[in-house]
Design an enzyme around this catalytic site. Sequence first.
Site, PDB file in Angstrom:
ATOM      1  N   TYR A 127       0.848  -1.199   0.000  1.00 37.39           N
ATOM      2  CA  TYR A 127       0.000   0.000   0.000  1.00 37.39           C
ATOM      3  C   TYR A 127       0.879   1.242   0.000  1.00 37.39           C
ATOM      4  O   TYR A 127       1.906   1.307   0.687  1.00 37.39           O
ATOM      5  CB  TYR A 127      -0.890   0.007   1.248  1.00 37.39           C
ATOM      6  N   GLU A 134      -3.328   7.643  -4.214  1.00 34.43           N
ATOM      7  CA  GLU A 134      -3.321   6.370  -3.491  1.00 34.43           C
ATOM      8  C   GLU A 134      -3.126   5.214  -4.461  1.00 34.43           C
ATOM      9  O   GLU A 134      -3.759   5.187  -5.516  1.00 34.43           O
ATOM     10  CB  GLU A 134      -4.646   6.188  -2.743  1.00 34.43           C
TER      11      GLU A 134
END
Lengths: 429, 307
Positions: free
Chosen positions: A141, A229
């Site tokens: 992530y 993101e």
Amino acid sequence: MNIHEYQAKQLFKSHGVPVPGGGAATTEREARELIKEHGPDVVIKAQVHAGGRGKGRIVKRDRTTRIYNDLTADPERYEGQITGRRRGGVRLAGGTEEALKEFRPMMEQDARLVSIQTGADGVPISAVLIEQQTSIAKEYYFSIQVDGANGQPLIVASAEGGQSIEEVNRTNPRAVLRVPVDPVEGFPAFRGRSLASRLGLPSSAVRPAGEMFANLYRVFIDMDASLVEVNPFVLTSDGTVVAIDGKVGLDDNASFRHGGYEEWRDRSQENPTEIEAEEANIGSYIKLDGDIGCVVNGAGLAMATMDTLKLHGGEPANFLDIGTVNRKDRVIEALRIIVNDPDVKTIFINIFGGLARVDIVAEGVVDAVKELNIQQPLVVRLNGSNVEEGRRVLHDSGIAVQTADELGDAAELAVNAAASGKRRTRSKG
Amino acid sequence: MSILLNNRTRLLIQGLGNEGQNQIRRSLDYGTRVVAGVHPGFRGGDSFSHGNHSFPVFATVAEAVEQTQANCTIIYVPAPGAADAILENIAAEVPLIVCITEGVPVHDMIRVRTALADSKSRLIGPNCPGIIQPASNCRVGIHPPDVFMAGNVGVVSRSGTLVYEAVDQLTRAGIGQSTCVGVGGDPIIGEQQQAILRRFNSDPDTDAVVLIGEIGGLAEQAAAAYIKRSMNKPVVAFIAGATAPPGRRMGHAGAIIEGEAGTAEAKITALEEAGAVISRSPAEIGSTMRRVLEEAGKYQPPGASAE
């Protein structure tokens, strides 16, 4: 403002961030070409702004409410999947025919994606992203956001990617790395390599990962983004890194520097009444589920007005911060949008004038009642700048309106009016 | 003593467009000492007059400060130039900068916060109603002056109109205000609620504080941590947006629920645990504060007039 994944990946690519080969298609011909170039094994992703896409369902328009109710009541049984019969918004396919079989239902005329975040109407699918499949060794992530408290960009990264970062933060907070960015220095590649190393990436992937992070930071800066993101980026089985998902949020306040972000905006993903409100330039409007149409000045007071209605047992039909009213047309335009919303059974106007002058608001209300032939019960609460004059204008006009001086009393009037459905009762204040 | 403003405040107004002019007239009428304007190419020439009041208008903040010893600036410059205006005031070492402007890009505010860090300036805002101090007739903002009354309760809020709402209730309940500060509704602002609470805590003119927060960010949790650790005066708190849907920006750029920490419930819980008295309804801020003051023996009704 949100943009689509395929647009985020265009930005990534132009900034040197590795993404899988592929592109967006809206026609079968485009889809065929993409599959030919990047297949035979491809990933097919519905392009919508709503979250929960992978576990959402692709359905026809007339079935959205039923599927939404099933999905929210029993996610286990109704969640969309990447293969098999329960078609989700993200699908895997091997070969042209199988891929087209996944593509077609997404691009059908009345196709909608329903997820737990879309509401019962679902959302239309703007395009389909077709990409080559990536052989994944491990998922990670990475995100860049704005840390309001420290006034700096903040990078958040984790070796536990591919799932909700909030979930990782809850179950294993030590697996979430937070790196504040010095805005003067920016995020040069060496910082990126240091982060890559802390994430435990193998030595051979540290350099490309470091460059990828630095380039994602350039996307954040160049686009005036509020969020970049990548969940997940992956380590491939041949030891390099690829961003296989991408989400970019743009700062509406910076749109003047980017031509209004027009090339990135997709109005089909927005609520039509919200677009109408924006075009009428009446402030900040958000459609909600209730039946009391609200016209309020100031974001805080607009939220507090919704809260008060709910405390009294009512349901707001919308959030509207009408901003500073110094022309009565603005009131009339706002009421036009509210009155035309079929959900609205009662109208509640709550204005506390600071910059705004409430006598002008009152004149606007009087004109609107006549011009728009408003049938719904109307509750008006005015306070602040020129309040005496404003109340006199309302009183002298002879229009049917209920008034109260204080917020709680006014909210109660509005809730009662909505509940009884009675029209045109006598004034209280 | 009082916070941020006092009767030695010498105000500079930057941005004399229509709105800036309207607002500065109302501040002059309120009794605020305005010593300078800054507006390059001001159409009205090199001074601005209103009634018996008049002040010189300069092209730059540095000149204005040098000539008039202004010690506080209020900025009405439109969003594309607002951050630049703040930076100009930081460079001129203006001690207190208040920025009203709504819609300043968040990346601009990153730059501003970096410049503030090593500076002699403090910033309130942007996207705020400003500061008002009734006892010194000092209005540095866009407030409707009539609802305010001098007294012993401080008010700090992210929202402007909720300052007016809360103050109206306080005044009706016979409770005056020491200083009211709107810190602003953007994700990145100058001083946050916590910093203002600290100022109120050491202000002899303030006996209690109304804290008005809203959904989004973590500022209320930081305020709660400060209250728990250090606050020795009662705090009455209201959080707007308990009924807001997640993921939608509710007018203020900062008012958006992203993750659980940003919800009204999370903030209310944190404040309650810290010992703040919560007003669940925005319509009960005034009555809640009156009860709290009476319990603390700090209720000072104005004059002798009966209810």
